[in-house]
Design a protein around this motif. Sequence first.
Motif, PDB file in Angstrom:
ATOM      1  N   ALA A   1      47.807 -61.577 -57.663  1.00 54.64           N
ATOM      2  CA  ALA A   1      47.438 -62.248 -56.818  1.00 54.64           C
ATOM      3  C   ALA A   1      45.593 -62.324 -56.657  1.00 54.64           C
ATOM      4  O   ALA A   1      45.668 -63.673 -56.555  1.00 54.64           O
ATOM      5  CB  ALA A   1      47.981 -61.267 -54.916  1.00 54.64           C
ATOM      6  N   MET A   2      45.346 -62.008 -57.187  1.00 54.32           N
ATOM      7  CA  MET A   2      44.031 -62.075 -57.491  1.00 54.32           C
ATOM      8  C   MET A   2      43.270 -63.216 -58.669  1.00 54.32           C
ATOM      9  O   MET A   2      42.446 -63.400 -58.519  1.00 54.32           O
ATOM     10  CB  MET A   2      43.136 -60.408 -57.884  1.00 54.32           C
ATOM     11  CG  MET A   2      42.970 -58.862 -57.481  1.00 54.32           C
ATOM     12  SD  MET A   2      42.745 -57.502 -57.625  1.00 54.32           S
ATOM     13  CE  MET A   2      43.472 -57.158 -59.393  1.00 54.32           C
ATOM     14  N   LYS A   3      44.088 -63.541 -59.271  1.00 52.50           N
ATOM     15  CA  LYS A   3      43.862 -63.910 -60.490  1.00 52.50           C
ATOM     16  C   LYS A   3      44.542 -66.508 -60.357  1.00 52.50           C
ATOM     17  O   LYS A   3      43.677 -66.644 -61.005  1.00 52.50           O
ATOM     18  CB  LYS A   3      44.550 -64.307 -61.615  1.00 52.50           C
ATOM     19  CG  LYS A   3      44.204 -62.923 -62.506  1.00 52.50           C
ATOM     20  CD  LYS A   3      42.799 -62.954 -62.910  1.00 52.50           C
ATOM     21  CE  LYS A   3      42.551 -64.307 -64.169  1.00 52.50           C
ATOM     22  NZ  LYS A   3      41.478 -64.381 -64.400  1.00 52.50           N
ATOM     23  N   VAL A   4      45.334 -66.100 -59.250  1.00 53.93           N
ATOM     24  CA  VAL A   4      45.910 -67.101 -59.060  1.00 53.93           C
ATOM     25  C   VAL A   4      45.212 -68.162 -57.366  1.00 53.93           C
ATOM     26  O   VAL A   4      44.964 -67.175 -56.683  1.00 53.93           O
ATOM     27  CB  VAL A   4      47.375 -67.651 -58.861  1.00 53.93           C
ATOM     28  CG1 VAL A   4      47.518 -68.766 -58.780  1.00 53.93           C
ATOM     29  CG2 VAL A   4      48.102 -67.244 -59.798  1.00 53.93           C
ATOM     30  N   SER A   5      44.388 -68.751 -58.328  1.00 53.92           N
ATOM     31  CA  SER A   5      44.133 -69.761 -57.145  1.00 53.92           C
ATOM     32  C   SER A   5      44.470 -70.368 -56.255  1.00 53.92           C
ATOM     33  O   SER A   5      46.234 -71.064 -56.676  1.00 53.92           O
ATOM     34  CB  SER A   5      42.646 -70.821 -57.955  1.00 53.92           C
ATOM     35  OG  SER A   5      43.244 -72.258 -58.233  1.00 53.92           O
ATOM     36  N   LYS A   6      44.160 -71.170 -55.088  1.00 52.03           N
ATOM     37  CA  LYS A   6      44.860 -72.221 -54.217  1.00 52.03           C
ATOM     38  C   LYS A   6      45.284 -73.488 -54.825  1.00 52.03           C
ATOM     39  O   LYS A   6      45.862 -73.489 -54.857  1.00 52.03           O
ATOM     40  CB  LYS A   6      43.867 -72.154 -53.083  1.00 52.03           C
ATOM     41  CG  LYS A   6      43.849 -71.751 -52.152  1.00 52.03           C
ATOM     42  CD  LYS A   6      44.863 -71.400 -50.962  1.00 52.03           C
ATOM     43  CE  LYS A   6      44.925 -70.781 -50.117  1.00 52.03           C
ATOM     44  NZ  LYS A   6      46.144 -70.029 -49.230  1.00 52.03           N
ATOM     45  N   ARG A   7      44.466 -74.339 -56.041  1.00 55.58           N
ATOM     46  CA  ARG A   7      44.664 -74.662 -56.827  1.00 55.58           C
ATOM     47  C   ARG A   7      45.812 -74.951 -57.934  1.00 55.58           C
ATOM     48  O   ARG A   7      46.878 -75.548 -57.568  1.00 55.58           O
ATOM     49  CB  ARG A   7      43.140 -75.791 -58.074  1.00 55.58           C
ATOM     50  CG  ARG A   7      43.535 -76.295 -58.655  1.00 55.58           C
ATOM     51  CD  ARG A   7      41.914 -76.949 -59.166  1.00 55.58           C
ATOM     52  NE  ARG A   7      42.227 -78.126 -59.507  1.00 55.58           N
ATOM     53  CZ  ARG A   7      41.798 -78.895 -59.401  1.00 55.58           C
ATOM     54  NH1 ARG A   7      40.573 -79.058 -58.086  1.00 55.58           N
ATOM     55  NH2 ARG A   7      41.341 -80.497 -60.131  1.00 55.58           N
TER      56      ARG A   7
ATOM     57  N   VAL B   1      51.189 -72.895 -66.668  1.00 57.13           N
ATOM     58  CA  VAL B   1      50.720 -74.018 -65.488  1.00 57.13           C
ATOM     59  C   VAL B   1      49.188 -73.518 -64.634  1.00 57.13           C
ATOM     60  O   VAL B   1      48.761 -74.091 -64.910  1.00 57.13           O
ATOM     61  CB  VAL B   1      51.506 -74.142 -64.494  1.00 57.13           C
ATOM     62  CG1 VAL B   1      50.687 -75.242 -63.211  1.00 57.13           C
ATOM     63  CG2 VAL B   1      52.937 -75.701 -64.998  1.00 57.13           C
ATOM     64  N   VAL B   2      49.130 -72.114 -64.991  1.00 54.54           N
ATOM     65  CA  VAL B   2      48.292 -71.385 -64.288  1.00 54.54           C
ATOM     66  C   VAL B   2      47.508 -71.076 -65.413  1.00 54.54           C
ATOM     67  O   VAL B   2      46.193 -71.652 -64.944  1.00 54.54           O
ATOM     68  CB  VAL B   2      49.105 -69.897 -64.103  1.00 54.54           C
ATOM     69  CG1 VAL B   2      47.816 -68.590 -64.153  1.00 54.54           C
ATOM     70  CG2 VAL B   2      49.789 -69.489 -63.067  1.00 54.54           C
ATOM     71  N   ARG B   3      47.672 -71.364 -66.125  1.00 59.04           N
ATOM     72  CA  ARG B   3      46.193 -71.590 -67.499  1.00 59.04           C
ATOM     73  C   ARG B   3      45.085 -72.558 -67.253  1.00 59.04           C
ATOM     74  O   ARG B   3      44.255 -72.811 -67.657  1.00 59.04           O
ATOM     75  CB  ARG B   3      47.016 -70.997 -69.281  1.00 59.04           C
ATOM     76  CG  ARG B   3      47.025 -69.733 -69.160  1.00 59.04           C
ATOM     77  CD  ARG B   3      47.612 -69.478 -70.302  1.00 59.04           C
ATOM     78  NE  ARG B   3      47.985 -67.775 -71.051  1.00 59.04           N
ATOM     79  CZ  ARG B   3      49.391 -67.791 -70.549  1.00 59.04           C
ATOM     80  NH1 ARG B   3      50.253 -68.256 -70.818  1.00 59.04           N
ATOM     81  NH2 ARG B   3      49.370 -66.336 -71.412  1.00 59.04           N
TER      82      ARG B   3
ATOM     83  N   PRO C   1      42.485 -68.465 -68.383  1.00 60.25           N
ATOM     84  CA  PRO C   1      42.903 -67.066 -68.641  1.00 60.25           C
ATOM     85  C   PRO C   1      43.198 -66.044 -67.360  1.00 60.25           C
ATOM     86  O   PRO C   1      43.173 -66.383 -66.200  1.00 60.25           O
ATOM     87  CB  PRO C   1      41.857 -66.572 -69.722  1.00 60.25           C
ATOM     88  CG  PRO C   1      41.237 -67.345 -69.702  1.00 60.25           C
ATOM     89  CD  PRO C   1      40.844 -68.618 -68.727  1.00 60.25           C
ATOM     90  N   LEU C   2      44.294 -65.718 -68.231  1.00 61.33           N
ATOM     91  CA  LEU C   2      45.482 -64.353 -67.321  1.00 61.33           C
ATOM     92  C   LEU C   2      44.819 -63.311 -66.776  1.00 61.33           C
ATOM     93  O   LEU C   2      44.861 -62.747 -66.063  1.00 61.33           O
ATOM     94  CB  LEU C   2      46.603 -64.750 -67.740  1.00 61.33           C
ATOM     95  CG  LEU C   2      47.791 -65.600 -67.538  1.00 61.33           C
ATOM     96  CD1 LEU C   2      48.847 -65.734 -68.196  1.00 61.33           C
ATOM     97  CD2 LEU C   2      48.202 -66.821 -66.298  1.00 61.33           C
TER      98      LEU C   2
END
Length: 204
Positions: free
Chosen positions: A48-54, A129-131, A136-137
């Motif tokens: 949750a700390m890493k994934v932005s709204k985008r 997709v997240v990267r 980076p994760l």
Amino acid sequence: AAAPKCPSRPNKHIRSSSGRFPTSPARLWQCRTGLAGRVSAFQYASFAMKVSKRGEYALRALIDLGIAAELGRPMLRAQEIVARENLPKGFLDQILMQLRKAGLIGTKRGKHGGYYLNKPMDSISLGQVVRLVDGPLAPIRCVSQSKYEKCSCPDENTCGLRMVMLEVRNSIAGILDRHTLADTVRGSLAKMRACGTKLPYETT
């Protein structure tokens, strides 16, 4: 495999290997992606700390395109995604452009045009997709595989913080790289059917 059961009422907490944790955003995210029961509290908090709204919107848009394709609608207009997911149109347009430039989706102009998946769903991992969207994760750069940067600590090999952050990075990457868009879409559809939810984008 048996279809996932739809709980008659939401649980206040979900059991995890590390104990109990409130499920308000976690449970919603798990149900949306079909990963319920597979994400520990520690892993979810880190994710949750890493994934932005985008990043979140990119995943939601791809999942919608995948659901539509599975139900016989290989193409969606951006406005249809906006209406179902309640996303800001201008922001979504920017995200779709980024996904198109990366080759994950394609577009067709005209009255019957729209966006479509440009690759098989089982070849697109959530981690990819997240990267693409967020970078980076890894929570800190000294444990990143793709964007490593030496930190200022005296000795990386014995740094306790780095050991923990490496475990966080490996947990997040392991989950997101293991699950594909196909897994997520089919898990979502199975849960919708089990719950008797009206399927979106279904052709008549």
